[in-house]
Design an enzyme around this catalytic site. Structure first.
Site, PDB file in Angstrom:
ATOM      1  N   SER A  63       0.685  -1.086   0.279  1.00  0.00           N
ATOM      2  CA  SER A  63      -0.133   0.282   0.009  1.00  0.00           C
ATOM      3  C   SER A  63       1.114   1.150  -0.033  1.00  0.00           C
ATOM      4  O   SER A  63       0.815   2.462  -0.228  1.00  0.00           O
ATOM      5  CB  SER A  63      -0.652   0.103   1.629  1.00  0.00           C
ATOM      6  OG  SER A  63      -2.046  -0.371   0.537  1.00  0.00           O
ATOM      7  N   TYR A 188      -2.746  -3.641 -10.256  1.00  0.00           N
ATOM      8  CA  TYR A 188      -2.790  -2.707  -8.817  1.00  0.00           C
ATOM      9  C   TYR A 188      -1.881  -3.779  -8.386  1.00  0.00           C
ATOM     10  O   TYR A 188      -1.129  -3.615  -8.031  1.00  0.00           O
ATOM     11  CB  TYR A 188      -4.666  -2.144  -8.199  1.00  0.00           C
ATOM     12  CG  TYR A 188      -4.489  -2.249  -6.993  1.00  0.00           C
ATOM     13  CD1 TYR A 188      -4.123  -0.847  -6.241  1.00  0.00           C
ATOM     14  CD2 TYR A 188      -4.949  -3.703  -6.489  1.00  0.00           C
ATOM     15  CE1 TYR A 188      -3.367  -1.245  -4.880  1.00  0.00           C
ATOM     16  CE2 TYR A 188      -4.547  -3.869  -4.965  1.00  0.00           C
ATOM     17  CZ  TYR A 188      -4.389  -2.438  -3.950  1.00  0.00           C
ATOM     18  OH  TYR A 188      -4.421  -2.098  -2.506  1.00  0.00           O
ATOM     19  N   TYR A 240      -4.449   4.367   7.750  1.00  0.00           N
ATOM     20  CA  TYR A 240      -5.136   3.096   7.844  1.00  0.00           C
ATOM     21  C   TYR A 240      -6.591   4.357   8.626  1.00  0.00           C
ATOM     22  O   TYR A 240      -6.862   4.929   8.544  1.00  0.00           O
ATOM     23  CB  TYR A 240      -5.327   1.380   7.857  1.00  0.00           C
ATOM     24  CG  TYR A 240      -4.435   0.886   7.143  1.00  0.00           C
ATOM     25  CD1 TYR A 240      -4.552   0.806   5.512  1.00  0.00           C
ATOM     26  CD2 TYR A 240      -3.108   0.413   7.735  1.00  0.00           C
ATOM     27  CE1 TYR A 240      -3.762  -0.604   5.198  1.00  0.00           C
ATOM     28  CE2 TYR A 240      -1.402   0.148   7.102  1.00  0.00           C
ATOM     29  CZ  TYR A 240      -2.225  -0.631   5.886  1.00  0.00           C
ATOM     30  OH  TYR A 240      -1.258  -1.013   4.863  1.00  0.00           O
TER      31      TYR A 240
HETATM   32  N1  GLU Z   1      -1.356  -5.775  -1.712  1.00  0.00           N
HETATM   33  C1  GLU Z   1      -2.546  -5.333  -0.708  1.00  0.00           C
HETATM   34  C2  GLU Z   1      -4.190  -5.568  -0.895  1.00  0.00           C
HETATM   35  O1  GLU Z   1      -4.388  -4.592  -1.650  1.00  0.00           O
HETATM   36  C3  GLU Z   1      -1.977  -3.951   0.127  1.00  0.00           C
HETATM   37  C4  GLU Z   1      -2.823  -3.860   1.132  1.00  0.00           C
HETATM   38  C5  GLU Z   1      -1.487  -3.098   2.183  1.00  0.00           C
HETATM   39  O2  GLU Z   1      -0.518  -3.086   1.969  1.00  0.00           O
HETATM   40  O3  GLU Z   1      -1.906  -2.299   3.158  1.00  0.00           O
HETATM   41  O4  GLU Z   1      -4.427  -6.013  -0.206  1.00  0.00           O
END
Ligand code: GLU
Length: 428
Positions: A63, A188, A240
């Site tokens: 992320s 993505y 988050y």
């Molecule tokens: N590739 C991860 C997802 O989309 C990234 C999540 C993250 O690092 O928060 O679930």
């Protein structure tokens, strides 16, 4: 002398190293990460790099890719163009919450997956491969070296990306996603699987901290409005569902990723990256958060720890010696509204005993547009009052781009004194 900074970073790692949390296991490849890894890198906006611990170990960006893809999409579509499609409000929800704003139908921001998927689709490129290429090339320029995708991490995540696929289908069904949903999740996931080290991430963050110019290559990679938008969204939505705690405790625009990295970009100062794979319940590195709390406290990095800029902008004023004296206003630092206001106020309130006034910008290293307009207006009004105004400005900071017409710019006070009876510009 040996710099004390690397020793300080080692001490920070040492004091923040206690074990806690668990490695992410929803992506099979991440579950295999060595939980003991712990590294840090700090890159300053003028290109100094300090590293300690596992700063060169590579891991997937996850992320922490989101702010950089957002930056590329903003560069391609413009800030207003992106605002129409992706919101800028903290969602208060977990990163992978399947949520869209019920009123606008837009994802709430580009730091949660719904917004990051849509953002990936909005990067320039005629097809999925071209978009992925633009992302990889863009990230490489931010890092200052050629980055690559970890193909096995990509396959491992893509094979189990059901939640992100669900989200992309929802975006498609609600009419906000133009491309094919599976292609977008693939792109993505590739974006999340680009491998980086703390050193790369610190440089990428330092490019943001340096208003879009890479600290080492000096390439201008992003415009100021884009950087401002990205860092604002990092500040409010980057951590988050713990963004409020982060703001109060750390106060640095940041982004974490489930691979265990945390990046922070402190405007005008540094880019910081920490890596340690064990995560807290929000999905951020436990030791990473601890290190940022420590750095913010020790190094006065909290954004709301406000600099007394206004008070320090006017270094002093004095009347030069000898006949035909000049009143000199000496300024310093970074002149924005509050700094320029202290200068304007001092000039407005002064009872000038001299016919000549000099504005000394020798120690001003940055003049914001508002500061420039205020000082130019001062020049105009002093002249209307019948005073000759000289600008001591060896770096030519004050004249507006392309026109120094009518301004009497000199390099030093000696030159002002030497001008003697030629008082510079006087009122008509
Ligand atoms: N590739 C991860 C997802 O989309 C990234 C999540 C993250 O690092 O928060 O679930």
């Amino acid at each position: 002398m040996r710099s004390p900074i690397p020793d300080y970073l080692l001490e920070v790692l040492d004091s923040c190293g206690a074990d806690a949390g668990a490695v992410a296991d929803y992506i099979p490849e991440l579950a295999a990460a060595n939980p003991e890894r712990f590294g840090i890198c700090v890159a300053t906006v003028d290109g100094a790099v300090y590293a300690a611990g596992d700063a060169d170990v590579e891991f997937t960006i996850q992320s922490m890719s989101k702010p950089f893809t957002y930056a590329l999409a903003l560069a391609d579509r413009g800030v207003a163009g992106m605002d129409e499609r992706v919101g800028v409000e903290p969602s208060g929800e977990a990163f992978n919450e399947i949520s869209l704003d019920p009123e606008t139908g837009r994802p709430r921001n580009a730091m949660i997956n719904a917004g990051a998927l849509l953002t990936h689709s909005l990067v320039d490129g005629e097809d999925a491969a071209a978009r992925s290429q633009r992302v990889l090339a863009g990230f490489s320029r931010f890092a200052g070296r050629d980055l690559v995708v970890d193909e096995s991490a990509f396959s491992s995540e893509f094979a189990s990306a059901h939640r992100n696929l669900g989200m992309a289908h929802l975006l498609k069904a609600s009419g906000v996603l133009e491309c094919d949903p599976v292609e977008v999740v693939e792109g993505y996931t590739r974006q999340c699987s680009i491998t980086v080290s703390c050193r790369d991430l610190a440089m990428m963050a330092a490019t943001l901290a340096n208003a879009g110019t890479h600290p080492l290559t000096q390439e201008r990679l992003l415009s100021r409005p884009v950087v401002r938008q990205v860092m604002s969204v990092m500040m409010t939505c980057g951590m988050y569902d713990a963004a409020g705690d982060w703001m109060t405790d750390v106060g640095i625009p940041a982004k974490s990723g489930v691979s265990g990295g945390v990046i922070g970009a402190l405007p005008g100062q540094v880019g910081v990256a920490v890596f340690s794979p064990r995560l807290d319940t929000h999905g951020s590195s436990v030791r990473g958060v601890r290190v940022f709390e420590r750095l913010s406290g020790d190094m006065g990095m909290h954004l709301m720890d406000v600099a007394q800029e206004g008070r320090s902008a006017l270094r002093g004023s004095y009347v030069s010696e000898g006949e035909d004296a000049v009143t000199v206003y000496e300024m310093q630092g970074d002149l924005r509204f509050s700094g320029a206001e202290t200068v304007v106020r001092a000039i407005a309130e002064a009872d000038h005993t001299t016919t000549r006034v000099a504005l000394d910008l020798t120690r001003v290293y940055r003049l914001h547009d508002v500061g420039r307009r205020m000082l130019l207006e001062c020049v105009r009004r002093l002249e209307l009052d019948g005073r000759g105004v000289l600008v001591i400005d060896p770096e030519h900071t004050l004249p507006p781009a392309g026109s120094s017409d009518g301004l009497h710019v000199v390099d030093s006070l000696e030159e002002v004194v030497a001008r003697g009876t030629d008082p510079g510009r006087t009122s008509p």
